[in-house]
Scaffold this motif. Structure first.
Motif, short mmCIF file in Angstrom:
data_model
loop_
_atom_site.label_atom_id
_atom_site.label_comp_id
_atom_site.label_asym_id
_atom_site.label_seq_id
_atom_site.Cartn_x
_atom_site.Cartn_y
_atom_site.Cartn_z
N ALA A 1 -10.34 5.01 -4.49
CA ALA A 1 -10.43 4.80 -3.04
C ALA A 1 -11.73 5.37 -2.48
N ALA A 2 -12.08 6.58 -2.95
CA ALA A 2 -13.33 7.20 -2.51
C ALA A 2 -14.54 6.37 -2.93
N GLU A 3 -14.52 5.86 -4.15
CA GLU A 3 -15.63 5.05 -4.65
C GLU A 3 -15.76 3.75 -3.86
N ALA B 1 -7.67 8.72 8.67
CA ALA B 1 -7.44 7.30 8.42
C ALA B 1 -6.49 7.14 7.24
N THR B 2 -5.92 5.94 7.11
CA THR B 2 -5.10 5.59 5.96
C THR B 2 -5.69 4.37 5.28
N PHE B 3 -5.58 4.32 3.96
CA PHE B 3 -6.03 3.15 3.21
C PHE B 3 -5.01 2.02 3.24
N ASN B 4 -3.86 2.25 3.87
CA ASN B 4 -2.86 1.19 4.01
C ASN B 4 -3.46 -0.05 4.67
N PRO B 5 -2.94 -1.23 4.34
CA PRO B 5 -3.39 -2.44 5.05
C PRO B 5 -3.04 -2.40 6.54
N GLU B 6 -1.93 -1.70 6.88
CA GLU B 6 -1.50 -1.55 8.27
C GLU B 6 -1.27 -0.08 8.57
N ARG B 7 -1.21 0.25 9.85
CA ARG B 7 -0.97 1.65 10.23
C ARG B 7 0.40 2.12 9.74
N ILE B 8 0.48 3.39 9.44
CA ILE B 8 1.73 4.00 9.00
C ILE B 8 2.67 4.08 10.20
N VAL B 9 3.89 3.58 10.02
CA VAL B 9 4.84 3.53 11.15
C VAL B 9 5.08 4.92 11.72
N GLU B 10 5.22 5.92 10.85
CA GLU B 10 5.51 7.29 11.31
C GLU B 10 4.26 7.99 11.86
N LYS B 11 3.08 7.41 11.64
CA LYS B 11 1.82 8.00 12.11
C LYS B 11 1.01 6.93 12.84
N ASP C 1 -0.83 6.83 15.38
CA ASP C 1 -2.14 7.16 15.94
C ASP C 1 -3.24 7.24 14.88
N VAL C 2 -2.86 7.14 13.62
CA VAL C 2 -3.84 7.21 12.54
C VAL C 2 -4.33 5.81 12.21
N PRO C 3 -5.61 5.52 12.42
CA PRO C 3 -6.12 4.17 12.15
C PRO C 3 -6.23 3.88 10.66
N THR C 4 -6.30 2.61 10.32
CA THR C 4 -6.56 2.26 8.93
C THR C 4 -8.07 2.37 8.67
N VAL C 5 -8.42 2.49 7.40
CA VAL C 5 -9.83 2.51 7.03
C VAL C 5 -10.51 1.21 7.48
N LYS C 6 -9.78 0.10 7.34
CA LYS C 6 -10.34 -1.19 7.74
C LYS C 6 -10.59 -1.24 9.25
N GLU C 7 -9.66 -0.70 10.03
CA GLU C 7 -9.85 -0.64 11.49
C GLU C 7 -11.06 0.21 11.85
N SER C 8 -11.36 1.19 11.00
CA SER C 8 -12.49 2.09 11.26
C SER C 8 -13.82 1.44 10.90
N GLY C 9 -13.76 0.22 10.36
CA GLY C 9 -14.98 -0.52 10.09
C GLY C 9 -15.37 -0.68 8.64
N PHE C 10 -14.44 -0.31 7.70
CA PHE C 10 -14.79 -0.34 6.28
C PHE C 10 -13.69 -1.10 5.52
N ASP C 11 -14.05 -2.17 4.89
CA ASP C 11 -13.09 -3.13 4.33
C ASP C 11 -12.53 -2.65 2.99
N VAL C 12 -11.62 -1.66 3.07
CA VAL C 12 -10.95 -1.13 1.88
C VAL C 12 -9.47 -0.94 2.21
N SER C 13 -8.58 -1.49 1.36
CA SER C 13 -7.14 -1.32 1.53
C SER C 13 -6.50 -1.05 0.17
N LEU C 14 -5.69 -0.01 0.08
CA LEU C 14 -5.03 0.38 -1.17
C LEU C 14 -3.65 0.95 -0.87
N VAL C 15 -2.69 0.70 -1.74
CA VAL C 15 -1.37 1.30 -1.64
C VAL C 15 -0.97 1.80 -3.02
#
Length: 322
Positions: free
Chosen positions: A168-170, A223-233, A235-249
């Protein structure tokens, strides 16, 4: 006492007995061929898989008639743990906590025993990968971290070199066009200390291993690498929402030595379905933001094989392996 009242009391007694009998039957764990079952993880104490197994074992005994112990077989980014399980008896007494790490380790390190030497048993959860930083630090968003990396390179923390967190970091580095140093760790505890003392700008991990520090307010999720925001969190944006096209679960399940009897795998299929509906366990895993993703034994090997082939293609495309 009149006749109708006597009949009513008798009926109530019969109904109560039936309810108690049914409850007792439901509470009886499934008979199992071993008295003790060892669940092996490559994680250090306090790491994601360690926390997952230890919480699960608090409830699993209600559904499988055995005593469960957790064994930390650290070393080689999961190579030691895979060897431990691959060479164990195929009698249902030893299992390994599967995550993408055992795929990455197999492909990148080429250990003596790989994921192909294990029999995928059952998948239990999907897990969220998150980026976190110390609350009193300079970073208030993922964009802040990236801007810092552009100016001063920076240092990011991840789990062992063959982990999904490292990948994910790479992938984030490549998507953001930055070159921070990626510092790997065998467990989440050491990485947490380095985030808190400012040695690392950020860490990448799972919420269950961050719970105590999140509750104490000493770290913040960026941020979360989830494709969508975490239901329980929310207010935490996804990495993709932050402008970087990475999604992992991340997946979490179990695997054992090759040749586990079908009668044993059937017990696990039935028990895990019941376990995921257990109110006490559901409360615990929901708090850790684990999402049930039950994949029975008949389907789990195909899931793992597909993940393995997809990961191998990705690693080849990046030049990580030939």
């Amino acid at each position: 006492m009149n006749l109708m009242k006597s009949i009513g009391m008798a009926a109530l007694g019969i109904a109560t007995a039936a309810i108690l009998s049914g409850a007792s039957a439901m509470a009886d764990p499934l008979p199992y061929p071993n008295k003790v079952v060892t669940l092996v993880t490559h994680s250090s104490p306090g790491g994601g898989s360690d926390v997952f197994l230890r919480e699960m074992t608090k409830h699993l005994g209600k559904y499988i008639g055995a005593t469960f112990i957790v064994e930390n077989a650290q070393g080689g980014s999961g190579a030691k743990a895979m060897a431990r399980v691959a060479t164990a008896p195929a009698d249902g007494s030893v299992f390994y906590a599967t995550t993408p790490t055992y795929i990455y380790t197999s492909l990148m390190s080429k250990p003596q025993n790989t994921y192909k030497d294990l029999d995928p048993l059952v998948n239990i959860f999907a897990d969220s990968e998150v980026i976190y930083t110390r609350t009193d630090g300079p970073f208030k968003s993922l964009k802040d971290v990236i801007e810092h990396a552009k100016k001063e390179r920076g240092r990011w923390g991840a789990a062992n070199p063959a982990s999904l967190e490292r990948q994910a970091a790479e992938q984030l580095k490549r998507a953001a066009g930055v070159t921070p140093a990626i510092v790997t760790h065998e467990g989440g505890g050491d990485m947490m200390l380095n985030v808190l003392n400012g040695t690392l700008d950020i860490g990448i991990g799972e919420i269950q291993e961050l719970r105590s520090q999140l509750d104490a307010g000493t770290i913040t999720l960026l941020a979360t690498f989830n494709p969508e925001r975490i239901v329980e969190k929310p207010d935490v944006p996804t990495v993709k929402e932050s402008g970087f096209d990475v999604s992992l679960v991340k997946f979490r399940g179990l695997a054992g030595p090759k040749g586990i009897p079908e009668t044993t795998t059937a017990i696990w299929d039935e028990a895990i379905k019941k376990l995921l509906e257990d109110p006490d366990y559901k409360k615990a895993y929901t708090a850790e933001v684990l999402v049930p993703q039950f994949i029975p034994h008949k389907d789990y090997p195909a899931f793992i094989d597909n993940f393995g082939s997809t990961t191998e293609a990705f690693l080849k495309s990046t030049g990580a392996i030939k």
